[in-house]
Motif scaffolding. Structure first.
Motif, mmCIF file in Angstrom:
data_model
loop_
_atom_site.group_PDB
_atom_site.id
_atom_site.type_symbol
_atom_site.label_atom_id
_atom_site.label_comp_id
_atom_site.label_asym_id
_atom_site.label_seq_id
_atom_site.Cartn_x
_atom_site.Cartn_y
_atom_site.Cartn_z
ATOM 1 N N ASP A 439 -12.967 -61.546 11.657
ATOM 2 C CA ASP A 439 -12.057 -62.544 12.205
ATOM 3 C C ASP A 439 -12.492 -62.851 13.637
ATOM 4 N N ARG A 440 -12.993 -64.052 13.851
ATOM 5 C CA ARG A 440 -13.558 -64.321 15.184
ATOM 6 C C ARG A 440 -12.501 -64.399 16.270
ATOM 7 N N ARG A 441 -11.226 -64.470 15.860
ATOM 8 C CA ARG A 441 -10.167 -64.461 16.871
ATOM 9 C C ARG A 441 -10.061 -63.107 17.570
ATOM 10 N N ALA A 442 -10.798 -62.103 17.049
ATOM 11 C CA ALA A 442 -10.838 -60.797 17.715
ATOM 12 C C ALA A 442 -11.421 -60.942 19.111
ATOM 13 N N ARG A 451 -16.241 -64.461 30.456
ATOM 14 C CA ARG A 451 -15.946 -63.030 30.274
ATOM 15 C C ARG A 451 -15.039 -62.818 29.063
ATOM 16 N N ALA A 452 -15.310 -61.722 28.353
ATOM 17 C CA ALA A 452 -14.484 -61.397 27.183
ATOM 18 C C ALA A 452 -13.369 -60.455 27.595
ATOM 19 N N VAL A 453 -12.124 -60.757 27.183
ATOM 20 C CA VAL A 453 -11.024 -59.837 27.493
ATOM 21 C C VAL A 453 -10.690 -58.950 26.298
ATOM 22 N N SER A 454 -11.095 -59.387 25.097
ATOM 23 C CA SER A 454 -10.950 -58.519 23.931
ATOM 24 C C SER A 454 -12.122 -58.793 22.995
ATOM 25 N N PRO A 455 -12.508 -57.862 22.134
ATOM 26 C CA PRO A 455 -11.934 -56.526 21.961
ATOM 27 C C PRO A 455 -12.266 -55.600 23.138
ATOM 28 N N ALA A 456 -11.484 -54.530 23.226
ATOM 29 C CA ALA A 456 -11.643 -53.579 24.325
ATOM 30 C C ALA A 456 -13.071 -53.058 24.355
ATOM 31 N N GLY A 457 -13.613 -52.991 25.558
ATOM 32 C CA GLY A 457 -14.940 -52.381 25.734
ATOM 33 C C GLY A 457 -16.098 -53.359 25.618
ATOM 34 N N LEU A 458 -15.853 -54.544 25.055
ATOM 35 C CA LEU A 458 -16.979 -55.470 24.844
ATOM 36 C C LEU A 458 -17.561 -55.970 26.169
ATOM 37 N N GLN A 459 -16.685 -56.398 27.080
ATOM 38 C CA GLN A 459 -17.209 -56.926 28.345
ATOM 39 C C GLN A 459 -17.973 -55.850 29.111
ATOM 40 N N GLU A 460 -17.436 -54.621 29.082
ATOM 41 C CA GLU A 460 -18.117 -53.511 29.781
ATOM 42 C C GLU A 460 -19.502 -53.314 29.161
ATOM 43 N N ALA A 461 -19.566 -53.397 27.840
ATOM 44 C CA ALA A 461 -20.862 -53.233 27.159
ATOM 45 C C ALA A 461 -21.827 -54.342 27.584
ATOM 46 N N PRO A 478 -15.929 -67.181 20.562
ATOM 47 C CA PRO A 478 -15.772 -67.576 19.162
ATOM 48 C C PRO A 478 -16.073 -69.064 19.040
ATOM 49 N N SER A 479 -16.847 -69.443 18.035
ATOM 50 C CA SER A 479 -17.147 -70.866 17.849
ATOM 51 C C SER A 479 -15.876 -71.611 17.470
ATOM 52 N N GLY A 480 -15.807 -72.863 17.903
ATOM 53 C CA GLY A 480 -14.669 -73.691 17.521
ATOM 54 C C GLY A 480 -14.973 -74.534 16.295
ATOM 55 N N THR A 481 -16.208 -74.499 15.814
ATOM 56 C CA THR A 481 -16.573 -75.377 14.700
ATOM 57 C C THR A 481 -17.181 -74.632 13.514
ATOM 58 N N GLU A 482 -17.458 -73.342 13.679
ATOM 59 C CA GLU A 482 -18.097 -72.558 12.626
ATOM 60 C C GLU A 482 -17.465 -71.180 12.623
ATOM 61 N N ASP A 483 -17.478 -70.507 11.479
ATOM 62 C CA ASP A 483 -16.836 -69.203 11.434
ATOM 63 C C ASP A 483 -17.782 -68.102 11.937
ATOM 64 N N VAL A 484 -18.144 -68.176 13.198
ATOM 65 C CA VAL A 484 -19.057 -67.194 13.796
ATOM 66 C C VAL A 484 -18.685 -66.949 15.264
ATOM 67 N N VAL A 485 -19.269 -65.880 15.813
ATOM 68 C CA VAL A 485 -19.176 -65.650 17.253
ATOM 69 C C VAL A 485 -20.521 -66.049 17.845
ATOM 70 N N ARG A 486 -20.506 -66.839 18.903
ATOM 71 C CA ARG A 486 -21.775 -67.253 19.514
ATOM 72 C C ARG A 486 -22.136 -66.332 20.682
ATOM 73 N N TYR A 509 -21.212 -57.110 17.018
ATOM 74 C CA TYR A 509 -21.144 -56.658 15.616
ATOM 75 C C TYR A 509 -20.378 -55.338 15.519
ATOM 76 N N ARG A 510 -20.675 -54.436 16.447
ATOM 77 C CA ARG A 510 -20.056 -53.106 16.364
ATOM 78 C C ARG A 510 -18.620 -53.087 16.875
ATOM 79 N N LEU A 511 -18.330 -53.869 17.904
ATOM 80 C CA LEU A 511 -17.005 -53.774 18.520
ATOM 81 C C LEU A 511 -16.016 -54.824 18.002
ATOM 82 N N ALA A 512 -16.530 -55.890 17.368
ATOM 83 C CA ALA A 512 -15.616 -56.979 16.981
ATOM 84 C C ALA A 512 -15.573 -57.168 15.459
ATOM 85 N N GLY A 513 -15.936 -56.138 14.721
ATOM 86 C CA GLY A 513 -15.793 -56.209 13.256
ATOM 87 C C GLY A 513 -16.857 -57.046 12.581
ATOM 88 N N GLY A 514 -18.115 -56.759 12.861
ATOM 89 C CA GLY A 514 -19.220 -57.490 12.236
ATOM 90 C C GLY A 514 -19.218 -57.335 10.719
#
Ligand code: 16G
Ligand code: MG
Length: 523
Positions: A439-442, A451-461, A478-486, A509-514
């Motif tokens: 779910d790219r809304r993660a 900057r990413a505020v969620s998921p936790a730890g992603l921005q630090e990574a 998160p893309s606004g036109t495709e079901d992917v994270v850019r 992939y690891r932190l946002a449910g790849g």
């Protein structure tokens, strides 16, 4: 009421697949064409309500833009040729997702919330409706909506009116060209097998001897946006297939509905050089700033970019050109909004969508200078060029044809080759990748998506990965036109940018449910 019974009955002919949920995204609804029948019907209803509400003409554009052939899309265009407001985007989503039995209630809800007088006359410009324009590019429809609602002040609301306005302004500009040889007047255009190619062919006759176009990917064979077009060229960083160009020659690519453009050339060593939206906005804003100085006009000019803008472009604009730069979220409406705060707002996404907005006050000041008999010669020449620049630009929306004519005119006036334009600053190597997640809304972002505020730890990574590379920067959204994270990464070398993009993809992939296979290194 009788109206609603008719709506109810007709909507059964365009049934909504039960449970299908779609969102009015960055550029309207966009998905596989087979899921769009009910959407088209409902957007017709919404456009009518929007027209009644604004007492103006509203546009409905059916296009998949740069997406592949199996997709389609639809969006609404507001009275001055701009995107519809956020509140109405919300109405569009509600209407689209109402189950068959709830459609009328959803419609009544909009009417009530917006206090719409249902007996008010409505006017909608679209592909196959009251005014038949047939196939036009997205920007042409935006242009015509604006002409219609300014009672022709912006121009004549016809296809010919559009060709004439732009080509006339182009001629006025190229009168100022220095030593323009026939070779320099030549341009190769990749039409992405889309509507831009068809319209450019029609327009060629209007451009006479001032611009010699060789058109490739004109739709006679080949698929829409397949291995060609602005998006392909920008993301793959290579020339489109089907284009034949000699080293050093200028080429450009439109996207499928001709609201994006990127330029390029190949050097003597066969290396491909891309001049994207950032290079275009730099060229245009520099040109305008010089003219303002020559004209002695004090107007606030700024450039609006997104997180995708190459850092070299931002630094050049701020440090060398001393032009203020704003960064907004991706999506034309955000850039446009920010650009409106200035007398002259140049906005471009790196992907090649952009235009220039002039405030009414700016246009008036330019006009006064042109008309004032005591204006000295140099100032007058600059003011006339500014005026024709305003006329060649489609202020309603980013427009590949209009942008192309402006760029060609600037190069001619400055006597500049594409290599000289490219040499204004050097892009930092960059890479874009996409990651599939459950779910790219993660992924939630802040600071204009930087900057990413969620998921936790992603921005630090991301921060710690970026630190491993020189002059590096990376962000995800998160893309606004495709079901992917850019994923975007830039760094001092291509290898570094590629490695960083891969590492950040892996973190996503690891932190946002790849889902599916883990991202693999590019080398
Ligand atoms: C749409 C937007 C474009 C944006 C792109 C991002 C409009 C008219 N178009 O094509 O501005 O760059 O989406 O796509 O607003 P993405 O969210 O999939 O990266
Ligand atoms: Mg497009």
């Amino acid at each position: 009421m009788a109206h609603f019974q008719i709506v109810s009955k007709r909507s059964c002919l365009h049934p909504k697949p039960e449970g299908l949920l779609l969102q009015y995204g960055t550029a309207g609804f966009r998905t596989n064409a087979k899921h769009l029948d009910h959407i088209m019907f409902r957007m017709g209803l919404l456009a009518t309500l929007r027209s009644k509400k604004t007492k103006a003409t509203i546009g409905v554009m059916v296009t998949a833009s740069h997406n592949p052939e199996e997709d389609n899309g639809v969006k609404l265009i507001d009275p001055l040729g701009e995107m519809v407001t956020p509140t109405w985007e919300g109405f569009a989503t509600k209407l689209a997702n109402a189950e068959q039995a709830d459609l009328v209630t959803a419609l009544k809800d909009v009417i009530e919330k917006e206090a719409i007088n249902i007996s008010q006359e409505a006017n909608v410009f679209t592909f196959y409706a009251f005014y038949y324009y047939g196939l036009v590019t997205t920007p042409m429809l935006h242009y015509m909506v604006r002409c219609q609602n300014t009672q022709g002040e912006y121009g004549e609301a016809t296809v010919e009116g559009y060709y004439k306005k732009l080509s006339d302004a182009f001629f006025q500009l190229t009168k100022n060209a220095i030593n323009c040889t026939d070779d320099q007047k030549h341009l190769s255009v990749d039409g992405a097998n889309g509507i831009g190619a068809v319209k450019l062919r029609e327009m060629e006759g209007y451009l006479k001897n001032e611009l010699h176009i060789t058109l490739f990917n004109d739709g006679s064979k080949g698929k829409l946006n397949y291995q060609c077009g602005a998006d392909f060229v920008k993301v793959q960083q290579k020339a489109p297939t089907g284009l034949k160009m000699n080293p050093g020659e200028r080429g450009c690519s439109f996207d499928g509905d001709a609201d994006r453009i990127v330029y390029y050339y190949t050097d003597a060593e066969e290396k491909f050089h891309l001049l994207d939206g950032d290079k275009i906005s730099t060229l245009i804003s520099t040109f305008l700033k010089e003219l303002l100085t020559q004209a002695g006009l004090v107007l606030k000019i700024a450039v609006v970019q997104t997180a995708y803008a190459n850092r070299s472009s931002t630094q050049y604009l701020e440090d060398i050109m001393k032009v203020p730069v704003r960064c907004t979220k991706t999506g034309v409406k955000h850039l446009r909004h920010a650009a409106q705060e200035f007398d002259i707002g140049v906005f471009f996404e790196a992907n090649g969508h952009g235009t220039v907005l002039f405030s009414t006050a700016a246009e008036e000041k330019i006009q006064q200078l042109v008309e004032n008999p005591s204006t000295d010669e140099e100032a007058k020449r600059a003011a006339v060029i500014l005026q024709n620049t305003v006329n060649v630009i489609n202020q309603a929306v980013g427009d590949a044809v209009s942008d192309m004519l402006l760029i060609e005119a600037i190069l001619a006036i400055k006597g500049m080759t594409i290599q000289q334009w490219d040499a204004i600053y050097t892009d930092l190597p960059n890479r874009q990748l996409k990651v599939k997640v459950l779910d790219r809304r993660a992924i939630d972002t802040t600071d204009a998506e930087r900057r990413a505020v969620s998921p936790a730890g992603l921005q630090e990574a991301i921060d710690s990965l970026v630190k491993k590379h020189r002059r590096a920067r990376s962000f995800v959204r998160p893309s606004g036109t495709e079901d992917v994270v850019r994923v975007y990464a830039e760094a001092e070398t291509q290898e570094s940018a590629d490695t960083l993009a891969y590492e950040v993809s892996l973190a996503v992939y690891r932190l946002a449910g790849g889902v599916g296979d883990e991202p693999k290194p590019l080398h």
